[in-house]
Design a protein around this motif. Structure first.
Motif, mmCIF file in Angstrom:
data_model
loop_
_atom_site.group_PDB
_atom_site.id
_atom_site.type_symbol
_atom_site.label_atom_id
_atom_site.label_comp_id
_atom_site.label_asym_id
_atom_site.label_seq_id
_atom_site.Cartn_x
_atom_site.Cartn_y
_atom_site.Cartn_z
ATOM 1 N N SER A 276 0.841 -1.194 0.000
ATOM 2 C CA SER A 276 0.000 0.000 0.000
ATOM 3 C C SER A 276 0.878 1.247 0.000
ATOM 4 C CB SER A 276 -0.919 0.010 1.223
ATOM 5 O OG SER A 276 -0.175 0.246 2.403
ATOM 6 N N GLN A 337 -5.368 2.135 1.500
ATOM 7 C CA GLN A 337 -6.235 1.282 0.696
ATOM 8 C C GLN A 337 -5.798 1.160 -0.761
ATOM 9 O OE1 GLN A 337 -8.955 -0.449 2.194
ATOM 10 N NE2 GLN A 337 -7.735 0.302 3.918
ATOM 11 N N ARG A 339 -3.027 0.366 -3.725
ATOM 12 C CA ARG A 339 -1.793 -0.385 -3.978
ATOM 13 C C ARG A 339 -1.384 -0.132 -5.426
ATOM 14 N NH1 ARG A 339 -1.139 -3.937 0.284
ATOM 15 N NH2 ARG A 339 -2.996 -4.127 1.604
#
Length: 575
Positions: A276, A337, A339
């Protein structure tokens, strides 16, 4: 047909929402809460040991009835399997990176629990179910006390505080957290200490009595030793397998290269595919706030995506819900949240505040700004410019400091907090503790106390003042952003921001126009359930509002007809 169509549309939206829910995160949370409930009941049962072993066993009967029933067994072992499995997956997906101390501590404590609890669980649950051993408190305490005091104490502390850290991450950004923080802090430390005290007291009681009938048979001892030995071998093998999988995952990531990430103000860094953006920040020592520990429950890690937004997957339902609460535009995303798989440029939107700024727990709760329903009081000295022109500077300063001291005492005595000192007045905040009615009653009481203080100062200093000493007060309640503002060098203050503050300030200014001592908005009167005695409902124009603000105008002239003390203790109810 229209009704059926609307029902089908609602069902479709509901199914879409379910598909977008972050199920892994929610299952990991709720399975952890089931395990924490089991641990809490176990420790409370231990704590009752201070009342004697028979009392412990009476409570144990009900605890065993819950957790050894079929529903309880499925819930307990199912929660354990889900929580451990999903947690290991989460650890495997994140890259090795620097993290906050409490987050690393939670992971270490969680990994230590299986090794600590394995033998105890086998000796009690497996032994009683398969080998027909006695797992009552008397029998278990006789076998483990005093040889396993240290082991049991460590197990209690490790299991308990692993859960406490996780719960703290989940609730610390909630609006109601401030109201329960102190009692939660007390329970977090008192429950394990009481459990240890109960264990020691009951252990001494059990050890002082000879219980030859509860000794284990040789075949039971052999059976337990064998299953414990095999279980530890399986645990070690599983641990080695997990470590091998983590190493293999990291090697595979290194073969896939890196993704360039450019941070405004921090230059360009490299991110491993699958990690992330928050992991990349931590790995490269880039200050990046994350109040919930990267669980996607707060918005403190949000970033402004300057380029590469089109390469990112659409936000999940959970991320959209968090971002919608702060009305974030489409190019703002949660760093925990996303990536990235393609180059990206971002700007971190919130600063990281140092831990060593010498702040107390109460101020720490407001460092990012939180929404609160509060009451705001503004007070200002009338004709202060004219008053100061006709006095020596020394006399003006003495008067101001004397009055501000009276205001601060009145505000704090009624549960308020000074949010801002003005040159000739104060803004005060009420309801930070979550009082009913947003602290409106306290704000009204403080307003009356300030008017009494002003009247007292006028009686005391009036002969030395060129003008009568008078003040104007405006009170309004509603939603406001409570935040800590300032910096390390000049210090921090807790203040309130938003439209509620602007309305309260406007009401204070309107006291001059309406020749009133205090203007209290209709919202405050409704929240408090009372209005100032003898007040008259007026309308105050407000810039930016189509409709005027309805407020009750109160003047102390009314107190000449009825004593002030009587007027305050017998407020008129809302018609």
């Amino acid at each position: 047909m229209p009704l059926l169509s609307s029902m089908l549309a609602a069902l479709s939206r509901y199914r879409a929402a379910l598909r977008n829910v972050h199920w892994e995160r929610e299952i990991r949370l709720w399975s952890g809460l089931v395990l924490f409930a089991f641990v809490t009941m176990h420790l409370l049962n231990h704590a009752i040991g201070v009342l004697g072993v028979p009392t412990m066993e009476a409570v144990q009967h009900w605890r065993v009835f819950i957790w050894r029933s079929w529903p309880g067994t499925v819930a307990l072992y199912g929660a354990a399997a889900l929580h451990v499995g999903l947690t290991l997956k989460r650890i495997a997906l994140r890259t090795p990176c620097r993290m906050p101390i409490e987050e690393g501590l939670q992971i270490v404590l969680g990994l230590a629990i299986p090794a600590l609890v394995l033998e105890h669980a086998l000796n009690t649950r497996y032994g009683s179910s398969i080998l027909s051993t006695d797992d009552s408190y008397t029998a278990v305490l006789t076998r483990i006390y005093p040889n396993q005091i240290a082991w049991q104490t460590i197990l209690v502390l490790v299991a308990w505080f692993h859960g406490i850290i996780g719960i703290h991450y989940v609730v610390r950004h909630k609006p109601w957290f401030e109201r329960v923080r102190e009692i939660g802090f007390a329970l977090a430390f008192s429950i394990p200490l009481l459990a240890i005290a109960g264990f020691l007291a009951a252990g001494r009681e059990a050890a002082s009595t000879v219980h030859s009938e509860i000794a284990l048979a040789p075949e039971q001892v052999t059976g337990l030793q064998q299953v414990v030995e095999i279980s530890y071998q399986l645990l070690i093998a599983g641990g080695l397998l997990i470590v091998g999988a983590l190493v293999a995952t990291e090697v595979a990531r290194s073969w896939r290269g890196t993704v360039p990430v450019r941070y405004v103000g921090h230059g360009e860094t490299a991110l491993r595919p699958g990690a992330s953006l928050l992991d990349a920040s931590r790995q490269n020592r880039i200050p990046h706030p994350s109040l919930c520990g990267g669980r996607g429950r707060c918005a403190t890690c949000r970033v402004l995506v300057l380029s590469g937004l089109e390469t990112l997957p659409e936000p999940t339902y959970s991320e959209r819900m968090v971002l919608s609460r702060i009305s974030a535009p489409k190019n703002v995303r949660l760093a925990c949240q996303i990536r990235p798989k393609q180059p990206i440029a971002v700007q971190i939107l919130l600063p990281t505040i140092a831990r060593d700024a010498g702040l107390d727990w109460e101020e720490e709760a407001y460092k990012w700004g939180v929404d609160r329903n509060v009451s705001i009081l503004f007070v200002d000295i009338r004709a202060f410019t004219s008053l100061s022109k006709k006095q020596l500077p020394h006399d003006t300063v003495l008067l101001i400091n004397r009055f501000l001291g009276e205001i601060a005492q009145a505000v704090e005595a009624h549960g308020g907090r000074i949010g801002m000192f003005l040159s000739d007045g104060v803004m005060a905040i009420f309801g930070l503790g979550g009082q009913r009615g947003m602290g409106a009653r306290n704000a009204l009481a403080a307003g009356h106390a300030i008017l009494r203080a002003a009247r007292m100062l006028d009686d005391e200093l009036g002969s030395a003042l060129p003008l009568p000493f008078r003040v104007g007060i405006g009170i309004h309640c509603g939603s406001a952003v409570i935040a800590r503002v300032g910096d390390d060098e000049r210090g921090y203050v807790i203040t309130a921001l938003g439209e509620t503050i602007s309305i309260a300030s406007r009401l204070e200014q309107a006291t001059k126009e309406l020749l009133a001592d205090m203007l209290v908005s209709e919202a405050v009167v409704q929240a408090a359930g009372t209005k100032p005695p003898g007040s008259v409902l007026r309308e105050v124009p407000m810039r930016g509002h189509d409709q005027p603000i309805r407020a009750y105008a109160y003047s102390e002239a009314f107190s000449e007809v009825r004593p002030a003390a009587q007027a305050e203790t017998q407020p008129e109810a809302i018609p």
